[in-house]
Design an enzyme around this catalytic site. Structure first.
Site, PDB file in Angstrom:
ATOM      1  N   ASP A 169     -12.886  -2.786  -3.616  1.00 43.02           N
ATOM      2  CA  ASP A 169     -12.266  -2.856  -4.940  1.00 43.02           C
ATOM      3  C   ASP A 169     -10.771  -2.562  -4.880  1.00 43.02           C
ATOM      4  OD1 ASP A 169     -14.812  -3.246  -5.889  1.00 43.02           O
ATOM      5  OD2 ASP A 169     -14.819  -1.511  -7.234  1.00 43.02           O
ATOM      6  N   HIS A 195     -12.784   0.939  -1.037  1.00 38.48           N
ATOM      7  CA  HIS A 195     -11.536   0.511  -1.670  1.00 38.48           C
ATOM      8  C   HIS A 195     -10.528   0.118  -0.588  1.00 38.48           C
ATOM      9  CE1 HIS A 195     -13.644   2.876  -4.681  1.00 38.48           C
ATOM     10  NE2 HIS A 195     -12.968   2.219  -5.602  1.00 38.48           N
TER      11      HIS A 195
HETATM   12 ZN   LIG Z   1     -11.484   0.087  -9.244  1.00 39.01          ZN
END
Ligand SMILES: [Zn+2]
Length: 196
Positions: A11, A156
């Site tokens: 993400d 991430h």
């Molecule tokens: Zn996010």
């Protein structure tokens, strides 16, 4: 049937500081992934978004901006997602299939907007919480405990919406994750090849 496949997802990118390093490790280890990108980041780094796709990975949308959908009206969310889908299409020539809302917040407006834009909503089944934990070994164990066929792993590849150092920590985690997948006979794939 997921078979031996685990969906690996990232993400908050693309981020020129860290996403290229993630791509390098994925390539070295033969891992494939789906990147839930921010439209605003794609607008700044369109060639990097195209590079992710050219490397054999898949893009989903995470929103244009990284905002709490529960605090926004349905019209705002629809417009935000529409912009995100638009810039991803422009950068890659491909229409995204997946949507993961920021913070995993599924507001009624998020679901309606996804339906209106033909996006399938995806959350995750295991995460490293690498944005909040400096201990690589502890993160590795947390991830490993959830590795099974059909699992959706969240990491991430960016610091754009997470504390500084998050993307670099993800880079450092990937070789261990690749080993943990291999000993279980699992392989990391794009969502479209796990959910198919
Ligand atoms: Zn996010």
């Amino acid at each position: 049937m997921a078979g031996d496949r685990v969906a690996l997802t990232f993400d908050d990118g693309p981020d020129p500081r860290t996403t290229p390093r993630v791509l390098t490790v994925l390539d070295e280890r033969g891992l494939r992934a789906t990147f839930f990108v921010l439209g605003a980041a794609v607008a700044r780094s369109g060639s990097l978004a195209a590079e992710v796709v050219a490397a054999g990975h898949e893009l989903g949308v995470h929103g244009f901006r990284h905002e709490h959908h529960l605090l926004r009206g349905p019209g705002w969310v629809l417009e935000d997602l529409r912009r995100a889908v638009g810039v991803v299409g422009e950068a890659t020539g491909q229409a995204p299939r997946w949507f993961r809302p920021p913070y995993g917040q599924l507001a009624a407006g998020s679901l309606r907007a996804a339906r209106a834009l033909g996006l399938e909503v995806v959350l995750w089944s295991v995460w490293g919480k690498e944005f909040a934990d400096p201990e690589l070994e502890r993160i590795r164990r947390r991830l490993a405990s959830g590795l099974r066929p059909g699992a959706v792993v969240l990491l991430h590849d960016s610091d754009l919406a997470a504390p500084a150092g998050t993307g670099a920590r993800t880079v450092a985690l990937l070789p261990g994750l690749a080993e943990d997948l291999a000993v279980r006979g699992l392989r990391a794939e794009r969502l479209d090849r796990v959910a198919a």
